[in-house]
Design a protein around this motif. Sequence first.
Motif, PDB file in Angstrom:
ATOM      1  N   ASP A   1       7.019 -12.690 -50.369  1.00  0.00           N
ATOM      2  CA  ASP A   1       6.078 -11.785 -49.703  1.00  0.00           C
ATOM      3  C   ASP A   1       6.070 -12.033 -48.198  1.00  0.00           C
ATOM      4  OD1 ASP A   1       4.796 -14.186 -49.485  1.00  0.00           O
ATOM      5  OD2 ASP A   1       3.009 -13.608 -50.609  1.00  0.00           O
ATOM      6  N   ALA A   2       5.364 -11.174 -47.482  1.00  0.00           N
ATOM      7  CA  ALA A   2       5.346 -11.252 -46.017  1.00  0.00           C
ATOM      8  C   ALA A   2       4.767 -12.570 -45.526  1.00  0.00           C
ATOM      9  CB  ALA A   2       4.541 -10.079 -45.452  1.00  0.00           C
ATOM     10  N   ASP A   3       3.707 -13.048 -46.180  1.00  0.00           N
ATOM     11  CA  ASP A   3       3.081 -14.298 -45.743  1.00  0.00           C
ATOM     12  C   ASP A   3       4.062 -15.460 -45.859  1.00  0.00           C
ATOM     13  OD1 ASP A   3       0.675 -12.940 -45.313  1.00  0.00           O
ATOM     14  OD2 ASP A   3       0.052 -13.212 -47.396  1.00  0.00           O
ATOM     15  N   GLY A   4       4.803 -15.494 -46.966  1.00  0.00           N
ATOM     16  CA  GLY A   4       5.775 -16.568 -47.149  1.00  0.00           C
ATOM     17  C   GLY A   4       6.901 -16.491 -46.140  1.00  0.00           C
ATOM     18  N   LEU A   5       7.341 -15.280 -45.825  1.00  0.00           N
ATOM     19  CA  LEU A   5       8.424 -15.122 -44.851  1.00  0.00           C
ATOM     20  C   LEU A   5       7.966 -15.537 -43.452  1.00  0.00           C
ATOM     21  CD1 LEU A   5       9.918 -11.740 -46.098  1.00  0.00           C
ATOM     22  CD2 LEU A   5      10.810 -14.053 -46.466  1.00  0.00           C
ATOM     23  N   ILE A   6       6.712 -15.227 -43.134  1.00  0.00           N
ATOM     24  CA  ILE A   6       6.176 -15.678 -41.839  1.00  0.00           C
ATOM     25  C   ILE A   6       6.063 -17.199 -41.831  1.00  0.00           C
ATOM     26  CG2 ILE A   6       4.172 -15.610 -40.309  1.00  0.00           C
ATOM     27  CD1 ILE A   6       3.675 -12.750 -41.283  1.00  0.00           C
ATOM     28  N   ALA A   7       5.661 -17.769 -42.961  1.00  0.00           N
ATOM     29  CA  ALA A   7       5.587 -19.229 -43.061  1.00  0.00           C
ATOM     30  C   ALA A   7       6.957 -19.841 -42.837  1.00  0.00           C
ATOM     31  CB  ALA A   7       5.043 -19.622 -44.435  1.00  0.00           C
ATOM     32  N   ARG A   8       7.978 -19.222 -43.392  1.00  0.00           N
ATOM     33  CA  ARG A   8       9.352 -19.719 -43.191  1.00  0.00           C
ATOM     34  C   ARG A   8       9.720 -19.649 -41.708  1.00  0.00           C
ATOM     35  NH1 ARG A   8      13.899 -17.659 -47.167  1.00  0.00           N
ATOM     36  NH2 ARG A   8      13.144 -19.485 -48.317  1.00  0.00           N
ATOM     37  N   ALA A   9       9.267 -18.589 -41.033  1.00  0.00           N
ATOM     38  CA  ALA A   9       9.539 -18.469 -39.598  1.00  0.00           C
ATOM     39  C   ALA A   9       8.843 -19.587 -38.828  1.00  0.00           C
ATOM     40  CB  ALA A   9       9.075 -17.104 -39.089  1.00  0.00           C
ATOM     41  N   TYR A  10       7.627 -19.945 -39.246  1.00  0.00           N
ATOM     42  CA  TYR A  10       6.925 -21.069 -38.607  1.00  0.00           C
ATOM     43  C   TYR A  10       7.720 -22.357 -38.766  1.00  0.00           C
ATOM     44  CZ  TYR A  10       2.375 -19.428 -36.924  1.00  0.00           C
ATOM     45  OH  TYR A  10       1.372 -18.848 -36.184  1.00  0.00           O
ATOM     46  N   VAL A  11       8.289 -22.565 -39.954  1.00  0.00           N
ATOM     47  CA  VAL A  11       9.096 -23.763 -40.186  1.00  0.00           C
ATOM     48  C   VAL A  11      10.290 -23.771 -39.234  1.00  0.00           C
ATOM     49  CG1 VAL A  11      10.560 -24.973 -41.838  1.00  0.00           C
ATOM     50  CG2 VAL A  11       8.396 -23.991 -42.595  1.00  0.00           C
ATOM     51  N   ALA A  12      10.938 -22.624 -39.087  1.00  0.00           N
ATOM     52  CA  ALA A  12      12.105 -22.524 -38.213  1.00  0.00           C
ATOM     53  C   ALA A  12      11.722 -22.771 -36.763  1.00  0.00           C
ATOM     54  CB  ALA A  12      12.753 -21.146 -38.361  1.00  0.00           C
ATOM     55  N   MET A  13      10.583 -22.192 -36.346  1.00  0.00           N
ATOM     56  CA  MET A  13      10.150 -22.391 -34.959  1.00  0.00           C
ATOM     57  C   MET A  13       9.789 -23.847 -34.702  1.00  0.00           C
ATOM     58  SD  MET A  13       7.992 -18.953 -33.936  1.00  0.00           S
ATOM     59  CE  MET A  13       6.870 -19.041 -35.338  1.00  0.00           C
ATOM     60  N   GLY A  14       9.249 -24.511 -35.730  1.00  0.00           N
ATOM     61  CA  GLY A  14       8.935 -25.923 -35.585  1.00  0.00           C
ATOM     62  C   GLY A  14      10.178 -26.770 -35.354  1.00  0.00           C
ATOM     63  N   ARG A  15      11.317 -26.262 -35.821  1.00  0.00           N
ATOM     64  CA  ARG A  15      12.587 -26.961 -35.627  1.00  0.00           C
ATOM     65  C   ARG A  15      13.309 -26.465 -34.390  1.00  0.00           C
ATOM     66  NH1 ARG A  15      14.700 -25.989 -41.832  1.00  0.00           N
ATOM     67  NH2 ARG A  15      13.325 -27.508 -42.828  1.00  0.00           N
ATOM     68  N   ARG A  16      12.650 -25.558 -33.660  1.00  0.00           N
ATOM     69  CA  ARG A  16      13.268 -24.887 -32.506  1.00  0.00           C
ATOM     70  C   ARG A  16      14.499 -24.106 -32.968  1.00  0.00           C
ATOM     71  NH1 ARG A  16       9.085 -26.764 -31.413  1.00  0.00           N
ATOM     72  NH2 ARG A  16       8.458 -27.856 -29.521  1.00  0.00           N
ATOM     73  N   ASP A  17      14.379 -23.538 -34.198  1.00  0.00           N
ATOM     74  CA  ASP A  17      15.500 -22.801 -34.773  1.00  0.00           C
ATOM     75  C   ASP A  17      14.975 -21.476 -35.324  1.00  0.00           C
ATOM     76  OD1 ASP A  17      17.830 -21.916 -35.859  1.00  0.00           O
ATOM     77  OD2 ASP A  17      17.734 -23.207 -37.645  1.00  0.00           O
ATOM     78  N   ALA A  18      14.617 -20.572 -34.419  1.00  0.00           N
ATOM     79  CA  ALA A  18      14.044 -19.292 -34.849  1.00  0.00           C
ATOM     80  C   ALA A  18      15.033 -18.441 -35.608  1.00  0.00           C
ATOM     81  CB  ALA A  18      13.552 -18.513 -33.617  1.00  0.00           C
ATOM     82  N   ALA A  19      16.306 -18.723 -35.498  1.00  0.00           N
ATOM     83  CA  ALA A  19      17.300 -17.955 -36.245  1.00  0.00           C
ATOM     84  C   ALA A  19      17.176 -18.206 -37.728  1.00  0.00           C
ATOM     85  CB  ALA A  19      18.695 -18.319 -35.768  1.00  0.00           C
TER      86      ALA A  19
END
Length: 287
Positions: free
Chosen positions: A269-287
């Motif tokens: 769902d959208a919330d989970g996908l946004i959460a995944r984006a937060y994880v990526a941003m935390g790694r400085r890996d928005a891709a």
Amino acid sequence: EALAAVNRHWEAAANEAFVAAKARAAELVLKGDYDGAVSEMASIPGDLALKVSQAVLDETAAIGRAGRERIESALRKAEALIAEGDSAGARSELKSIEKIAFKEGQDSVTLRVVGLFVRADEVARVAAQERTRVAAEQLARLMAEFDELVEKRDYRLARNLMEKAAKESGEKSVVEPALAAARVAGALDSRRAAMIAAAEALVGKSVQLKTDKAVRRGVLRRVGDDSLLVVTQNIINGQVRGENRYEVAWSDLHADTEDEFASAWVPTDADGLIARAYVAMGRRDAA
């Protein structure tokens, strides 16, 4: 004597007609129909009206004063409410004036009412702008605090923060983003729960935990909310001569190792996908 008796009869009839008309007029006054009340006082038949003409004039004048006083009182109250910034209260008072039936000075009253409506609308506009500004500032502070908590992986506190803000705020521009952020924090928390569950299944087994600085190999002894305990034995000449204990923080794990633990977490769902984006941003890996 006969003439006196006739006069007494007409006076009694006139008084009775006056009392009845006054009662009907009073009911109309309570409803705000002052014009109707005046008409009631004028409805007394001509012959009878002559007997109580002064009383009718006095009562009609009293009705007029009451009408003017009621309208003026409402206008003053509306002005006071506008000065206090209560646009809704002012509009309510002005609408009550519109329901009053009183022709006397109607044009002047209408102009004042229209002018006050304009002022009330301006007060409402300014108040709405201020609410928007305050809400934007509040949301910015909340999101900054939310991001800080997420960065610390304190997802439950982040979710509680946003749920509390949504409950306490009456502004849609704060409530909706706060609830959305709370759901994202919940998704992040479910990811962490999946990681912990995967790690707990390995307790007592040999593991290899890759961190950003080193690789920790050993037996996984304990899994906590903040860290994992890895133990290695020191074997000299085939005998155990002690052990080394390493507390590996979840936050120190390399992304590859963390993703292995989180492999069971598959958001759709959208919330989970946004959460995944937060994880990526935390790694400085928005891709």
